[in-house]
Design a protein around this motif. Structure first.
Motif, mmCIF file in Angstrom:
data_model
loop_
_atom_site.group_PDB
_atom_site.id
_atom_site.type_symbol
_atom_site.label_atom_id
_atom_site.label_comp_id
_atom_site.label_asym_id
_atom_site.label_seq_id
_atom_site.Cartn_x
_atom_site.Cartn_y
_atom_site.Cartn_z
ATOM 1 N N ILE A 169 60.685 36.674 71.779
ATOM 2 C CA ILE A 169 59.341 36.092 71.753
ATOM 3 C C ILE A 169 58.549 36.598 70.543
ATOM 4 N N VAL A 170 58.623 37.903 70.289
ATOM 5 C CA VAL A 170 57.899 38.470 69.147
ATOM 6 C C VAL A 170 58.425 37.909 67.837
ATOM 7 N N THR A 171 59.738 37.781 67.739
ATOM 8 C CA THR A 171 60.326 37.234 66.509
ATOM 9 C C THR A 171 59.878 35.805 66.277
ATOM 10 N N VAL A 172 59.929 34.997 67.328
ATOM 11 C CA VAL A 172 59.501 33.597 67.195
ATOM 12 C C VAL A 172 58.024 33.522 66.831
ATOM 13 N N PHE A 173 57.215 34.352 67.461
ATOM 14 C CA PHE A 173 55.779 34.343 67.162
ATOM 15 C C PHE A 173 55.518 34.744 65.713
ATOM 16 N N TYR A 174 56.227 35.789 65.260
ATOM 17 C CA TYR A 174 56.008 36.260 63.886
ATOM 18 C C TYR A 174 56.450 35.209 62.874
ATOM 19 N N ILE A 175 57.623 34.621 63.127
ATOM 20 C CA ILE A 175 58.121 33.611 62.201
ATOM 21 C C ILE A 175 57.216 32.387 62.194
ATOM 22 N N SER A 176 56.633 32.065 63.362
ATOM 23 C CA SER A 176 55.764 30.884 63.425
ATOM 24 C C SER A 176 54.523 31.051 62.566
ATOM 25 N N LYS A 177 54.179 32.303 62.223
ATOM 26 C CA LYS A 177 53.016 32.545 61.375
ATOM 27 C C LYS A 177 53.346 32.456 59.887
ATOM 28 N N SER A 178 54.615 32.287 59.553
ATOM 29 C CA SER A 178 54.992 32.208 58.153
ATOM 30 C C SER A 178 54.547 30.880 57.563
ATOM 31 N N LEU A 186 61.617 36.647 50.861
ATOM 32 C CA LEU A 186 62.381 36.923 52.076
ATOM 33 C C LEU A 186 61.746 36.251 53.285
ATOM 34 N N LEU A 187 60.430 36.299 53.379
ATOM 35 C CA LEU A 187 59.727 35.680 54.502
ATOM 36 C C LEU A 187 59.906 34.168 54.492
ATOM 37 N N ILE A 188 59.794 33.567 53.322
ATOM 38 C CA ILE A 188 59.935 32.105 53.223
ATOM 39 C C ILE A 188 61.360 31.692 53.585
ATOM 40 N N LEU A 189 62.340 32.406 53.068
ATOM 41 C CA LEU A 189 63.736 32.039 53.343
ATOM 42 C C LEU A 189 64.076 32.237 54.813
ATOM 43 N N CYS A 190 63.566 33.314 55.419
ATOM 44 C CA CYS A 190 63.800 33.509 56.851
ATOM 45 C C CYS A 190 63.124 32.404 57.654
ATOM 46 N N SER A 191 61.920 32.040 57.248
ATOM 47 C CA SER A 191 61.209 30.967 57.947
ATOM 48 C C SER A 191 61.986 29.666 57.853
ATOM 49 N N ARG A 192 62.518 29.399 56.669
ATOM 50 C CA ARG A 192 63.293 28.165 56.485
ATOM 51 C C ARG A 192 64.549 28.181 57.336
ATOM 52 N N SER A 193 65.218 29.324 57.378
ATOM 53 C CA SER A 193 66.449 29.412 58.165
ATOM 54 C C SER A 193 66.165 29.269 59.656
ATOM 55 N N PHE A 194 65.088 29.911 60.134
ATOM 56 C CA PHE A 194 64.762 29.799 61.551
ATOM 57 C C PHE A 194 64.311 28.390 61.909
ATOM 58 N N LYS A 195 63.630 27.742 60.982
ATOM 59 C CA LYS A 195 63.243 26.356 61.246
ATOM 60 C C LYS A 195 64.481 25.474 61.281
ATOM 61 N N ASN A 196 65.441 25.755 60.412
ATOM 62 C CA ASN A 196 66.699 25.025 60.432
ATOM 63 C C ASN A 196 67.412 25.227 61.762
ATOM 64 N N ARG A 228 65.541 23.319 64.601
ATOM 65 C CA ARG A 228 65.750 21.870 64.638
ATOM 66 C C ARG A 228 67.211 21.482 64.804
ATOM 67 N N ASN A 229 68.099 22.415 64.551
ATOM 68 C CA ASN A 229 69.517 22.155 64.763
ATOM 69 C C ASN A 229 70.114 23.354 65.520
ATOM 70 N N PRO A 230 69.752 23.479 66.809
ATOM 71 C CA PRO A 230 70.129 24.683 67.567
ATOM 72 C C PRO A 230 71.524 24.622 68.163
ATOM 73 N N ARG A 231 72.306 23.638 67.785
ATOM 74 C CA ARG A 231 73.592 23.460 68.450
ATOM 75 C C ARG A 231 74.502 24.670 68.273
ATOM 76 N N LEU A 232 74.567 25.213 67.064
ATOM 77 C CA LEU A 232 75.437 26.361 66.832
ATOM 78 C C LEU A 232 74.951 27.566 67.628
ATOM 79 N N LEU A 233 73.648 27.844 67.565
ATOM 80 C CA LEU A 233 73.102 29.009 68.256
ATOM 81 C C LEU A 233 73.236 28.862 69.768
#
Length: 1076
Positions: free
Chosen positions: A345-354, A803-813, A816-821
């Motif tokens: 939850i904390v990770t998702v919240f932090y990334i959502s602020k990026s 680093l923050l932008i790239l992590c945000s992009r990867s988490f957004k990816n 939106r495509n959570p099949r692998l995870l």
């Protein structure tokens, strides 16, 4: 002489008795009764011996000992062997009648023990043994020989509670008895056998046996709480040793008749095990003791010894068959589950602020709203409102560009790709690089953009007449590849914003960068699709033309001084191609941009929008200059474009070559991807001598009057090309019917094309247009145009921001495509439940240990092979990384760390936690110490991250996915082989493979998991009738694992992670580089 008749009578009697006995089911006791009847008859057996076996002499031989005969008996109530007439003495006694005490130790059989010396009447017992006849053990080590297997260790149990057969040596403590005996030491030795329910004891004075007793039908009881033993025997019988004290020695008292007649039982032996004080009771004996000594019973102080396996000791609690879950363990599992959820939850919240997740966030008003362009006063605060207007006018010049590569067939031979290419493009102009397939268009564009090339390059590239540093130059330009490499899960707006956030100066605010991205979308006419996903081959998204404009927007958002585009219209229909070119034209005319692009065969309306043209053929420059002067150049060379004919098609036709089929060994080194059907165009046969082809000199004052003597030949050449252009399609259809004609026409056409291109190249090099071009290049001075000061460029996003932008992009990816995870998590959960069912409630025995080994190995194997998903994911991102790295989006280290954080951590950290939370309570693994759960999680995380980094490093090193999979499989199988399950590593003697386990990450993880689980367990196994209990450390050592290696293995797992993180980064930095 012997009286034969009497012997015959006796033998006849004996044989008769034996015959009757055999007839009565071989009851051997009948023989003894028969012999007794003979012995008691008038002609007794003794008389018969005396009368008939006595020789003539007076000497007499004593009879041989035979316990079957009434005259002989076995002392100590030992057993008489009815088959051989010999006594089977109890432990500690020997001799024919078992009257001789033995020394040595109970470890040896009676026939191997030494007889006590009659001189000293004492024994020197072997080490670890004590007592009058050395029957009592004193050390554990002497009991090893009593174990059924040499691997088992014995224990000398000295508390006195009988288990199988107990031996005791007691001192009589009755004071009156001691006084009467006047210093002589009275002692008692006991032997009790639980299975036969019998006991016997011997009474000794000064280690000389006086009498012995036997007891049977005994009941052995003990009270563990009060630490008391109580043995009750129903029957008792005793006998004196004649000639010993208390049995008539030297005229002393003789209690032999009393013992024989009065002692009948019951007998009782009671001991307080805490102080070793015991007492013996028997009614008749108690009366005797009372009458003679005044004591009610015999008081004793006893030393006991019985060799046992420790699992047989009374009161010993055998380890539980199963491990009971402790509340501490359950609490740890619950806290771990809660911790994982909270961390997520904390990770998702932090990334959502990026920034990439704040696409609808209004920084000024601190609220959410719709994305919109700034208006009014708001627009004045946005840096870059007019950022597309280039106030840094930049002219690109390149001079004498030459490029060579090694031949594929022979590396010692160099192939020339480009020769002497020069050109110039000014602000507000579009330069088009044209030519047939394989002419060198993309190669020249890469060189002008200073891309990394594998061949040898020479020549000068200047901005405003000044040589530039490659690093700074690449910071100021934009490059759009022919293919659109975009993340399919991002929207159009997010893709452009990603470029803006990573590449724009750090002094700009987020709102300014956001508005600049929106301005570019508006300018390129894609604002209406800003919220649509890019899409892929499997997901519907925007069209090809829109993707191309998004790629241009990603470069344009940085306001590059020069924009390079490779085949911007390739693969697009006419309408989309025209839209893309219109956007580029608008950029040059409105904002003074300098644009260089390659294009294969554009439409007429597109061709006419270009300002400069570089025409290539076989790597040679056919023309370089203003596009409006191409007609003039061709006309001066004797060529005239047919009416209603596309100029671009005409230029390609006259310069087309087939270098991919001839002249280069069948290989092409440039523009392999741009193969076009036009390369197979067959040029009609034209009879022309290349030596006669001369330029047509025009006299402006005389109009069309010809001054050259070869004008007739030039006109023939012009007419031939016009006829070919008009009937090209018809000729193709006709020529397809005749292979011989095709070959002839192709060969002649290629010869003609090669002749024409060479002719045009020579004419341009020697003509006035080339001279004008070189004069313009050479006369440009660095100060003639306002030139941006190289080296003072604003710094782009910081490492942390990248680093923050790239992590945000990867988490957004991933979002939106959570099949692998999700597939990873779901598979892990289902597999954990399945394994919990298979290994449910594992036991603490040898089979349970085997189950633990299989469980841990399967878990490690699962985590090992599931890391292959990282190979495919990086393979898909590799080309995007190459493009973004070459365009200076971010540092390789920022991408690498973001890859670890956004890909490695979710896929390699969470699954081990899930496995431990599910499997530990279901299987019943060891949770005796709360730290064991944390250690298991740590081990699995270190292993999973380490093996994933190892596999990802392989994926980075090997470009081809299939090769990386093969190498990864070989590495995993090698590591699994030396994990310690399939081969005992300590038994390997071959030095060439002995230390292979040192590079096996499976070995370190497997050993630590087993140590953590088994080191505190006692594994129980029923064998030889014993509950054999083996410490976990012992059985681990038999498999080649050592308890003391736990800390070392953890360090090695950490080292594996560090090493492969470092190696992976070096491979990414040094190997994954764009080379064209």
């Amino acid at each position: 002489m012997i009286k034969i008749s009497s012997i015959q009578i006796w033998l006849t009697t004996v044989l008769t008795i034996l015959t009757l006995t055999i007839a009565q089911d071989f009851n051997i006791l009948n023989i003894r009764h028969a012999l007794n009847s003979i012995y008691n008859s008038d002609h007794t057996f003794q008389s018969l011996i005396n009368d008939n076996l006595q020789p003539q002499q007076d000497d007499k031989c004593p009879p041989c000992f035979n316990c079957m005969l009434p005259m002989f008996e076995c002392k100590q109530f030992s057993h008489c062997n009815e088959y051989n007439g010999r006594c089977e003495c109890i432990e500690g006694f020997a001799g024919d009648d078992c009257s001789l005490p033995l020394c040595g130790s109970l470890e040896n059989d009676n026939n191997k023990r030494p007889i006590r010396s009659n001189i000293t009447d004492t024994c020197d017992c072997e080490q670890g043994w004590g007592g009058i006849n050395c029957n009592v053990c004193e050390q554990d080590s002497v009991c090893d020989s009593f174990m059924p297997d040499s691997s088992l260790k014995g224990t000398c149990y000295e508390d006195g509670m009988i288990v199988n057969k107990v031996y005791q040596n007691c001192n009589v403590t009755n004071n009156k008895i001691l006084q009467i005996l006047n210093g002589k030491i009275p002692q008692v030795t006991f032997i009790c056998h639980k299975d036969s329910q019998t006991c016997n004891f011997q009474f000794w004075i000064d280690q000389i046996e006086s009498f012995y007793c036997g007891l049977d039908t005994c009941d052995f009881k003990y009270d563990l709480q009060n630490n008391i033993t109580h043995y009750n025997c129903d029957n008792a019988y005793c006998k004196c040793i004649p000639g010993t004290m208390l049995c008539g020695a030297n005229g002393s008292i003789d209690i032999g008749e009393f013992l024989t007649e009065e002692i009948t039982g019951p007998g009782a032996f009671t001991c307080d095990l805490s102080d070793k004080n015991c007492k013996f009771n028997e009614p008749a004996m108690d009366d005797l003791i009372l009458q003679i000594f005044g004591d009610p019973e015999i008081d004793l102080s006893c030393q006991s010894g019985e060799c046992l396996h420790y699992s047989e000791i009374p009161g010993y609690k055998s380890p539980a068959d199963k491990i009971n879950d402790t509340w501490q363990g359950k609490l740890i599992l619950a806290l771990t589950s809660v911790g994982v959820v909270c961390l997520t939850i904390v990770t998702v919240f932090y990334i959502s602020k990026s920034p990439l997740f704040r696409d609808k966030y209004d920084d000024e008003n601190n609220n959410y709203g719709r994305i919109r362009l700034p208006t009014g006063e708001e627009a004045e605060d946005i840096d870059g409102e007019n950022f597309l207007k280039n106030d840094k006018l930049t002219t690109l010049t390149f001079e004498n560009i030459n490029y060579k590569v090694e031949s594929l067939g022979n590396k010692k031979v160099e192939e020339t790709i480009l020769t002497g290419i020069s050109g110039m493009v000014k602000p507000g102009e579009i330069m088009a690089i044209m030519g047939g397939s394989g002419a060198g268009k993309t190669t020249l564009l890469d060189i002008l953009a200073m891309k990394t090339k594998v061949g040898k390059l020479s020549g000068n590239i200047k901005l405003n007449g000044q040589l530039v540093n490659k690093k700074n130059y690449k910071e100021m330009i934009g490059f759009v590849d022919q293919d659109d490499f975009l993340l399919p899960t991002l929207t159009v707006y997010e893709t452009v914003l990603n470029s803006a956030l990573l590449r724009l100066p750090r002094h700009m605010t987020f709102n300014q960068k956001k508005q600049r991205a929106l301005r570019v979308l508006e300018e390129l006419r894609i604002m209406d699709i800003k919220d649509r996903l890019i899409g892929s081959d499997f997901t519907r998204g925007i069209s090809g033309g829109e993707k191309r404009r998004v790629s241009i927007a990603c470069e344009l958002v940085t306001s590059p001084i020069i924009l390079f585009l490779d085949e911007p219209t390739s693969g697009l229909d006419a309408n989309n191609a025209n839209n893309v070119i219109d956007c580029l034209v608008r950029l040059t005319r409105t904002y003074n941009r300098t644009i260089v692009l390659t294009i294969h065969q554009p439409r007429s309306n597109i061709f006419n929008k270009f300002n400069k043209l570089v025409l290539l053929s076989q790597g040679e420059m056919v023309y370089s200059g203003d596009i409006i002067r191409i007609n003039e150049f061709l006309y001066n060379c004797g060529y005239k474009i047919p009416s209603n004919y596309n100029m671009a098609d005409y230029l390609i036709d006259i310069t087309f070559d087939s270098s991919q089929r001839e002249g280069r060994g069948g290989h092409s080194y440039v523009d392999d991807e741009n193969v076009d059907l036009e390369r197979n165009v067959n040029i009609p046969e034209i009879q022309v001598d290349s030596t006669v082809v001369q330029p047509v000199e025009q006299d402006e004052q005389q109009g069309e009057e010809q001054t050259n003597t070869s004008s007739t030949e030039n006109l023939r050449l012009q007419d031939a090309w016009e006829d070919y252009a008009t009937h090209r399609d018809e000729l193709r259809s006709i020529l397809q019917d005749d292979d011989a004609s095709i070959n002839r026409e192709v060969n002649e056409g290629l010869r003609l094309s090669r002749t024409i291109s060479e002719h045009l190249h020579v004419k341009f090099q020697n003509g006035p247009m080339y001279q004008e071009l070189m004069d313009d290049i050479n006369t440009m001075t660095p100060m003639s145009i306002n030139f941006p000061q190289i080296g003072n460029l604003d710094m782009k996003a910081s490492f942390g921001h990248q680093l923050l932008i790239l992590c945000s992009r990867s988490f957004k990816n991933t979002y939106r495509n959570p099949r692998l995870l999700m597939a990873n998590y779901l598979l892990t959960i289902l597999l954990s439940i399945f394994l919990g069912m298979v290994y449910y409630d594992v036991t603490n025995d040898i089979s349970g240990f085997q189950n633990r080994m299989g469980l841990f190995f399967f878990i490690l194997t699962y985590f090992g092979f599931i890391t292959f998903t990282g190979l495919s994911s990086f393979s898909m991102e590799r080309i995007i990384f190459l493009k973004e790295r070459s365009n200076n989006y971010y540092l390789p280290s920022a991408y690498y760390i973001s890859k670890i954080i956004s890909d490695i951590l979710p896929l390699r950290v969470i699954p081990p936690v899930i496995v431990v939370i599910i499997i530990y309570p279901l299987v019943g693994l060891n949770m005796m110490e709360t730290s064991m759960i944390w250690k298991s999680i740590l081990i699995l995380i270190l292993f999973n991250c380490g093996i994933s980094m190892e596999i990802m490093t392989v994926g980075i090193i090997f470009h081809d996915l299939n090769n990386s999979i093969i190498v990864s499989v070989v590495i995993l199988l090698f590591s699994i082989l030396f994990s310690g399950l399939f081969i005992n590593t300590k038994d390997i003697t071959n030095y060439s493979i002995k230390y292979c386990k040192n590079v096996s990450i499976f070995y370190y993880a497997y050993e630590t998991l087993l140590i953590n689980e088994v080191k505190t367990l006692i594994l129980k196994e029923r064998k030889y009738g014993l509950n054999i209990e083996i410490p976990g450390a012992t059985i681990l050592s038999t498999f080649g694992f050592q308890i003391q290696n736990f800390g070392f293995d953890i360090k090695m797992l950490i080292l594996f992670n560090v090493v492969f993180i470092f190696v992976g980064y070096l491979a990414l930095r040094l190997i994954v580089i764009e080379r064209r």
